[in-house]
Design an enzyme around this catalytic site. Structure first.
Site, PDB file in Angstrom:
ATOM      1  N   ASP A 148     -40.667   9.350  -2.387  1.00 34.05           N
ATOM      2  CA  ASP A 148     -39.340   9.776  -1.963  1.00 34.05           C
ATOM      3  C   ASP A 148     -38.803  10.737  -3.018  1.00 34.05           C
ATOM      4  O   ASP A 148     -39.548  11.206  -3.883  1.00 34.05           O
ATOM      5  CB  ASP A 148     -38.420   8.594  -1.673  1.00 34.05           C
ATOM      6  CG  ASP A 148     -37.984   7.845  -2.924  1.00 34.05           C
ATOM      7  OD1 ASP A 148     -38.303   8.304  -4.043  1.00 34.05           O
ATOM      8  OD2 ASP A 148     -37.313   6.801  -2.796  1.00 34.05           O
ATOM      9  N   ASP A 180     -36.508   7.667 -11.138  1.00 33.36           N
ATOM     10  CA  ASP A 180     -35.191   8.269 -11.349  1.00 33.36           C
ATOM     11  C   ASP A 180     -34.715   8.071 -12.783  1.00 33.36           C
ATOM     12  O   ASP A 180     -34.159   8.988 -13.396  1.00 33.36           O
ATOM     13  CB  ASP A 180     -34.172   7.675 -10.372  1.00 33.36           C
ATOM     14  CG  ASP A 180     -33.892   8.600  -9.192  1.00 33.36           C
ATOM     15  OD1 ASP A 180     -33.684   9.799  -9.419  1.00 33.36           O
ATOM     16  OD2 ASP A 180     -33.902   8.123  -8.050  1.00 33.36           O
ATOM     17  N   ARG A 193     -28.151   1.510   1.983  1.00 30.57           N
ATOM     18  CA  ARG A 193     -27.939   2.360   0.805  1.00 30.57           C
ATOM     19  C   ARG A 193     -27.162   3.606   1.213  1.00 30.57           C
ATOM     20  O   ARG A 193     -27.603   4.379   2.059  1.00 30.57           O
ATOM     21  CB  ARG A 193     -29.271   2.746   0.148  1.00 30.57           C
ATOM     22  CG  ARG A 193     -29.072   3.591  -1.103  1.00 30.57           C
ATOM     23  CD  ARG A 193     -30.253   3.582  -2.070  1.00 30.57           C
ATOM     24  NE  ARG A 193     -31.439   4.215  -1.560  1.00 30.57           N
ATOM     25  CZ  ARG A 193     -32.512   4.502  -2.305  1.00 30.57           C
ATOM     26  NH1 ARG A 193     -32.534   4.171  -3.586  1.00 30.57           N
ATOM     27  NH2 ARG A 193     -33.572   5.068  -1.765  1.00 30.57           N
ATOM     28  N   ASP A 213     -31.967   3.007   4.330  1.00 27.13           N
ATOM     29  CA  ASP A 213     -31.663   4.023   3.339  1.00 27.13           C
ATOM     30  C   ASP A 213     -31.091   5.307   3.934  1.00 27.13           C
ATOM     31  O   ASP A 213     -31.719   5.945   4.777  1.00 27.13           O
ATOM     32  CB  ASP A 213     -32.933   4.347   2.546  1.00 27.13           C
ATOM     33  CG  ASP A 213     -32.662   5.242   1.360  1.00 27.13           C
ATOM     34  OD1 ASP A 213     -31.507   5.246   0.883  1.00 27.13           O
ATOM     35  OD2 ASP A 213     -33.590   5.930   0.903  1.00 27.13           O
ATOM     36  N   GLU A 268     -30.316   3.257 -12.585  1.00 24.81           N
ATOM     37  CA  GLU A 268     -31.332   4.309 -12.651  1.00 24.81           C
ATOM     38  C   GLU A 268     -30.838   5.543 -13.401  1.00 24.81           C
ATOM     39  O   GLU A 268     -31.473   6.591 -13.363  1.00 24.81           O
ATOM     40  CB  GLU A 268     -31.772   4.702 -11.235  1.00 24.81           C
ATOM     41  CG  GLU A 268     -30.637   5.115 -10.328  1.00 24.81           C
ATOM     42  CD  GLU A 268     -31.042   5.296  -8.874  1.00 24.81           C
ATOM     43  OE1 GLU A 268     -32.229   5.157  -8.559  1.00 24.81           O
ATOM     44  OE2 GLU A 268     -30.145   5.587  -8.062  1.00 24.81           O
ATOM     45  N   GLU A 291     -30.292   7.618   1.613  1.00 30.70           N
ATOM     46  CA  GLU A 291     -30.343   8.440   0.410  1.00 30.70           C
ATOM     47  C   GLU A 291     -31.728   9.023   0.160  1.00 30.70           C
ATOM     48  O   GLU A 291     -32.173   9.898   0.896  1.00 30.70           O
ATOM     49  CB  GLU A 291     -29.844   7.614  -0.792  1.00 30.70           C
ATOM     50  CG  GLU A 291     -29.448   8.463  -1.988  1.00 30.70           C
ATOM     51  CD  GLU A 291     -30.077   7.983  -3.278  1.00 30.70           C
ATOM     52  OE1 GLU A 291     -29.777   8.576  -4.311  1.00 30.70           O
ATOM     53  OE2 GLU A 291     -30.872   7.033  -3.260  1.00 30.70           O
TER      54      GLU A 291
END
Length: 720
Positions: free
Chosen positions: A627, A456, A339, A271, A428, A273
């Site tokens: 996160d 999200d 990602r 990830d 999302e 992000e």
């Protein structure tokens, strides 16, 4: 943190980033740095204005939706009028004819092996390697070290607890009895294992039996009459029964079985992000270097533990002898996906010719794909020559089509065959959910993944309908009409577009890494809902969740779900406003306190220490894997309640101060922690958390990244 730039064409590029690209990223490929930068320069200047147009469109649509709700304030929402309005402004698109996705050259881990999926912050090499190596996990260790096996007084100590060990062995045998049933007796009674004429023979003294389903035996390691390992397969997932009578774990075992190894994290999202705090070239380089190391297969992490220096590197493939006597290998690592960031943020690593920062998603697209050039030759990750990009936070078909355009350009510059870059669509955002079929259509030759994410998606639900009224409590969201439609409709559309057997349909994270028994009891619901992958917070959790995929053949479930009545768009578009709420002051304060504590606990680590993902204790001291999505839902919910007079800025400020003291106490043993409550006015972390709430209604789509990045950069500037 200070960027020293060099001029490359029309670009100003961070010196360190340019050196990385020229001497590491492209070294060993057929692409010369000059050729790369020439193509990169041309494409980013062509696409950056389009990127900005799409972000401006988000603002325009949001303003129109806000105004519509203001005009209709006090009236019950007429759904037909609302839908017609959304169509008029271009938010809601007409659905086209049915189609099937055409994605080709996709690895088995995506198409035919259902299993757990990890998400790991790529900034941390050690964590990334642990995740990559979590393809194969010890069932014994995973059971012994978690609450799946009930704790006794002895198990709380550092000493080995023989009684707990017996319970682990018993659990393992029951697993084998359930999924690898023998013809004549239980695995609990066995005394030996052998392979004869390509068939597994299981012994109980002088008695011999075989598997009821002989096709589940795949092969062995070691001598056939005394194998060191036996490989079995169920629902396309492998297990290994390890036999080593001298091992400590086999001392209580009549058959000398020392462990059962489960194929666990079938795929892992590396990830860039929501789980990282990457705000400048220094941070992005850490991410890019670790991803490159994974693609080249040479990433190493050295670290101190208990006074010893340990080393992590990627595990090799697992060799075995098939039942027809051939030497074969099973892939030794999780299939790694990457990602990228979404379309919103820019980054100071590269400046365009007008002096503006580069859209970070464009930079990610080129560099993460270029790293995969190394894998295309060595086939250490994808054996089909693909790179798997998970693209988050896209709003509707225009933005998914733009992603297709981005990666088409990337392929042209890097000299790759079209559609080498596969795209995962994170469902999302409300505009994507409402137009999911058309989003998939725009990526029908690339899409390998869709998923749902409660946090999200709920954040965007609240921000989109901020002016509609006060939202229901966060805890009530999961039982609301829209969320049920969202979860089911994602699966329905994925199946109707031909995802089963071709692509992943994913479900969200189990956030409590210490609550494995609860996960074992509950997360099977993700499979029943149609998910052939679902997120887990740790390698151990991947092993535990893998048990669910032995229980349920997800592809059979998907066949049945394809026959059900489809979830309705009308239900998806229902807005979760509270109907004449009469909450008490205590109820309101409890709800805000819960959100405030979680928000502060995450923000203080993000801003002060650059930690993008960690186990944050909640208000009841239960560790939750958090996160950035956590912030979006919490900040938007409190902002909504202030906006509609359920609470006030003054009341929230007082709660924030009280919760900051709680968070300070929870972090008192962290030597790097800076207390917020010593000086609220001067605490950048505390004030960032407050800004996320008090400026929540004006943040783009309710995102937290702009304020987080701005304030993390302040901290880094002070450190330097």
């Amino acid at each position: 943190m200070t960027n020293s730039y060099i001029n490359i064409g029309n670009l100003k590029v961070s010196q360190n980033l340019a050196n990385f690209v020229n001497t590491e990223l492209l070294n060993g490929t057929n692409l010369a740095p000059d050729k790369f930068w020439e193509g990169f320069d041309k494409v980013v200047h062509e696409l950056a204005p389009k990127n900005k147009e799409l972000i401006d469109l988000r603002k325009d649509l949001q303003n129109k939706i806000n105004n519509w709700h203001k005009l209709n304030k006090g009236n019950e929402i007429n759904l037909e009028d609302y839908k017609n309005f959304l169509k008029e402004i271009g938010y809601l698109r007409e659905e086209g004819p049915d189609f099937k996705i055409q994605t080709k050259n996709v690895d088995n881990e995506i198409t035919s092996i259902a299993g757990p999926q990890l998400v790991v912050p790529i900034m941390n090499a050690r964590y990334a390697l642990n995740a990559a190596n979590a393809r194969w996990m010890s069932l014994y260790d995973s059971l012994y070290g978690t609450d799946v096996i009930e704790e006794s007084e002895d198990s709380m100590s550092q000493r080995y607890d023989p009684e707990r060990g017996e319970l682990v062995i018993k659990y393992g045998r029951e697993f084998l009895d359930t999924h690898f049933t023998l013809n004549d007796f239980s695995w609990k009674k066995i005394t030996g294992i052998a392979v004869q004429n390509g068939e597994l023979k299981v012994l109980k003294g002088v008695d011999v039996t075989t598997l009821k389903d002989k096709e589940k035996f795949i092969g062995h390691r070691g001598e056939a009459d005394y194998p060191s390992a036996v490989i079995l397969k169920n629902n396309n997932l492998h297990i290994e029964i390890l036999k080593n009578p001298r091992a400590f774990s086999a001392q209580q075992d009549h058959a000398g079985i020392s462990d059962i190894i489960l194929e666990s994290a079938v795929s892992t999202i590396c990830d860039n992000e929501d789980s990282v705090a990457a705000v400048d070239a220094e941070d992005k380089l850490l991410c890019y270097k670790n991803w490159l190391g994974l693609m080249k297969g040479d990433l190493i992490s050295r670290f101190e533990k208990d006074g010893k220096t340990l080393e992590r590197k990627l595990n090799p493939n697992r060799s075995y002898i098939s039942k027809d006597g051939k030497g074969l290998k099973l892939h030794g690592r999780s299939l790694l996906l990457v990602r990228n960031v979404g379309h919103l943020m820019t980054n100071p690593s590269i400046l365009l010719k007008d002096g503006s920062e580069i859209p970070e998603g464009l930079m990610d697209a080129f560099i993460t794909t270029a790293a995969a050039l190394h894998d295309f030759t060595r086939k250490g990750n994808s054996r089909t020559g693909s790179v798997y990009i998970v693209k988050p936070k896209m709003h509707g078909p225009d933005e998914t089509a733009f992603t297709d355009e981005i990666f088409t350009k990337v392929e042209e510059v890097l000299g790759l065959e079209k559609y080498t870059c596969k795209i995962g669509i994170m469902d999302e955002e409300r505009r994507t959910s409402s137009n999911l079929k058309e989003c998939i259509r725009s990526l029908k030759n690339r899409v390998f993944f869709i998923n749902t994410g409660f946090l999200d998606r709920t954040g965007d639900e609240m921000h989109t309908s901020m002016e509609a009224g006060p939202m229901i409590k966060k805890g009530d969201m999961k039982s609301s009409k829209w969320i049920q439609a969202y979860e089911n409709r994602n699966v329905d559309i994925g199946l109707s577009c031909g995802f089963s057997g071709k692509a992943q349909i994913g479900k969200g994270m189990w956030a409590m890494p210490d609550k494995m028994k609860d996960m074992l009891d509950q997360k099977t619901n993700h499979l029943k809902a149609g998910a052939n992958c679902a997120w887990v917070p740790s390698p151990t959790a991947a092993a535990i969740h893998a048990l669910h995929y032995h229980e349920i053949n997800i592809f059979n479930v998907q066949k049945e779900l394809a026959k059900r009545e489809k979830a309705k768009l009308d239900d998806l578009l229902s807005i979760p406003v509270a109907d004449r709420p009469n909450w008490s002051v205590d109820e309101i304060n409890a709800e805000i306190s819960n959100s405030a504590q979680t928000l502060l606990g995450y923000v203080v680590r993000w801003v002060d220490q650059g930690i993008g993902c960690s186990k944050v204790p909640d208000i009841n001291n239960i560790g939750l894997m958090e996160d950035r999505a956590t912030l979006r839902i919490s900040s938007q919910h409190i902002a909504n309640w202030i906006h509609h007079g359920i609470t006030t800025k003054i009341q929230v400020t007082e709660i924030m101060k009280e919760m900051a003291k709680v968070v300070d106490e929870q972090n008192k043993n962290d030597p790097n922690y800076v207390k917020m409550s010593d000086n609220f006015n001067n605490s950048i972390a505390f004030n960032t958390a407050c800004e996320l709430i008090f400026k929540g209604t004006e943040q783009p789509s309710g995102y937290t990244e702009p304020l987080l990045h701005q304030n993390r950069l302040k901290i880094k500037s002070n450190l330097n």
